[in-house]
Enzyme design. Structure first.
Site, PDB file in Angstrom:
ATOM      1  N   GLU A 234      -4.519   0.665  -3.597  1.00  0.00           N
ATOM      2  CA  GLU A 234      -3.122   1.109  -3.625  1.00  0.00           C
ATOM      3  C   GLU A 234      -2.170  -0.078  -3.516  1.00  0.00           C
ATOM      4  OE1 GLU A 234      -3.326   5.631  -1.824  1.00  0.00           O
ATOM      5  OE2 GLU A 234      -3.101   3.961  -0.421  1.00  0.00           O
TER       6      GLU A 234
ATOM      7  N   ASP B  48       0.791   3.804  -3.120  1.00  0.00           N
ATOM      8  CA  ASP B  48       0.414   5.202  -2.911  1.00  0.00           C
ATOM      9  C   ASP B  48       1.400   6.134  -3.611  1.00  0.00           C
ATOM     10  OD1 ASP B  48      -1.018   7.424  -1.311  1.00  0.00           O
ATOM     11  OD2 ASP B  48       1.063   7.651  -0.682  1.00  0.00           O
TER      12      ASP B  48
ATOM     13  N   GLU C  70       0.836  -1.203   0.000  1.00  0.00           N
ATOM     14  CA  GLU C  70       0.000   0.000   0.000  1.00  0.00           C
ATOM     15  C   GLU C  70       0.873   1.256   0.000  1.00  0.00           C
ATOM     16  OE1 GLU C  70      -2.445   2.553   3.254  1.00  0.00           O
ATOM     17  OE2 GLU C  70      -2.267   0.389   3.579  1.00  0.00           O
TER      18      GLU C  70
ATOM     19  N   ASP D  45      -7.101   1.341   0.509  1.00  0.00           N
ATOM     20  CA  ASP D  45      -5.808   0.720   0.823  1.00  0.00           C
ATOM     21  C   ASP D  45      -5.537  -0.470  -0.095  1.00  0.00           C
ATOM     22  OD1 ASP D  45      -5.518   2.556   2.838  1.00  0.00           O
ATOM     23  OD2 ASP D  45      -5.987   1.167   4.471  1.00  0.00           O
TER      24      ASP D  45
END
Length: 237
Positions: free
Chosen positions: A121, A49, A45, A118
């Site tokens: 990502e 991101d 994650e 989450d």
């Protein structure tokens, strides 16, 4: 995960990366002995991101050469915020693949926007490690292209599917399900008809040029029906 790879259009070399993208930390705590699953999706994650922010900034820079730095920053924030990414996850129905502890595994928990964002990502992080930056760009660009119009038109905040899900779970304790009932038109101009059901009752029907827009229209119709209870779901049959 074979069906998921087909749905995503991404063939992983390392299936373990794809599996890890869906492992919530609560699952690790509950199953510390589970063979082959020793790490949650949190590191993926983190990576996803960063990759998403870079690719979104790059995409906006090329897409809107006339926009200022401040305007591009505003657009990027709208495209990568939790609610938007959760919507992307819902389009892909990613919640059903999440590995979560039994104590937290409820329909409401699986559909929390933070959890779904989450996972989206983490999925991008997994694609990046397995396939590289260009593969992530190819995967995520269609989502950005579809959503940017809503951002520019000021309608991005209206996510009827999310609103319907919240109301359906609160009022009926059921999660809405969507079903395609018709496809019409030539290949280059398809028109989709979707219906939304709550506890097997049809609450709304919508038409759109994509499955996603038709589902949004169906959810909007269902919300109207819930707010105007004089007309029962059976009247739509």
């Amino acid at each position: 995960m074979e069906d998921l790879q087909q749905q995503l259009g991404v063939r992983f070399t390392d299936d373990g990366l794809l599996t890890r993208a869906f492992v919530h930390r609560s699952f690790i705590h509950e199953h510390p002995e589970r063979s082959g699953i020793r790490e949650s999706n949190e590191r993926l994650e983190f990576l996803g991101d960063a990759v998403l922010n870079f690719l979104t900034a790059s995409w906006l820079y090329e897409r809107f050469p006339e926009r200022t730095e401040g305007e591009l920053t505003h657009l990027r924030a709208a495209l990568v915020k939790t609610k938007t990414l959760a919507g992307f996850s819902r389009e892909l129905d990613l919640s059903r693949h999440i590995k979560i502890s039994r104590g937290e595994d409820t329909p409401i928990a699986r559909n929390r926007s933070a959890l779904l964002a989450d996972v989206f990502e983490a999925l991008l992080g997994a694609i990046f490690l397995d396939q590289g930056l260009d593969a992530v760009r190819a995967f995520v660009s269609p989502f950005l292209e579809r959503h940017i119009e809503a951002v520019l038109n000021g309608t991005a905040e209206i996510d009827y599917r999310t609103k319907l899900q919240e109301q359906a779970q609160s009022i009926f304790n059921y999660t809405p399900t969507y079903r395609m009932v018709a496809v019409a038109g030539p290949d280059h101009e398809r028109e989709f008809t979707m219906e939304v059901l709550i506890n097997d009752e049809r609450y709304g029907v919508g038409v759109g040029l994509s499955k996603q827009s038709a589902a949004q229209a169906a959810a909007k119709a269902a919300l109207t029906r819930i707010q105007e209870p004089d007309e029962s779901p059976a009247d739509m049959r």
